[in-house]
Write an enzyme that holds these catalytic residues in place. Structure first.
Site, mmCIF file in Angstrom:
data_model
loop_
_atom_site.group_PDB
_atom_site.id
_atom_site.type_symbol
_atom_site.label_atom_id
_atom_site.label_comp_id
_atom_site.label_asym_id
_atom_site.label_seq_id
_atom_site.Cartn_x
_atom_site.Cartn_y
_atom_site.Cartn_z
ATOM 1 N N PRO A 1 -57.811 -17.169 -8.696
ATOM 2 C CG PRO A 1 -57.968 -16.113 -10.951
ATOM 3 C CD PRO A 1 -57.278 -17.559 -9.947
ATOM 4 C CB ILE A 2 -61.960 -17.512 -5.353
ATOM 5 C CG1 ILE A 2 -60.986 -18.677 -4.980
ATOM 6 C CG2 ILE A 2 -63.585 -18.056 -5.005
ATOM 7 C CD1 ILE A 2 -60.647 -18.653 -3.394
#
Length: 60
Positions: free
Chosen positions: A2-3
Site C-alpha cells: 500500500p502507498i
C-alpha cells in the site's frame, strides 16, 4: 504494497506528522493484513493559497 498519499495544508509539527503516520500505518496493517514495512506513506503539503473550496480559491 500500500502507498498512502496524505494531502494537507502546512502547519503541523514534525511530531504531529510522525504520530499521524504511525496511526495510519497501524490501521492499514490491521485492515489490509499486510506488514508495516510494506506500507509507504507520502505527505504532501499544499499551501492554503492553492487549496480551492466551494469553487473558490482563498484571497492571496
Amino acid at each position: 504494497m500500500p502507498i498512502l498519499r496524505l494531502e494537507m495544508q502546512p502547519g503541523r509539527s514534525h511530531e504531529q506528522k510522525c504520530n499521524f503516520v504511525r496511526e495510519v500505518t497501524s490501521v492499514a496493517v490491521e485492515t489490509l493484513k499486510c506488514k508495516p514495512e510494506s506500507v509507504d506513506v507520502i505527505i504532501i503539503e499544499i499551501p492554503k493559497t492553492h487549496w480551492a473550496k466551494n469553487g473558490q480559491l482563498p484571497e492571496a
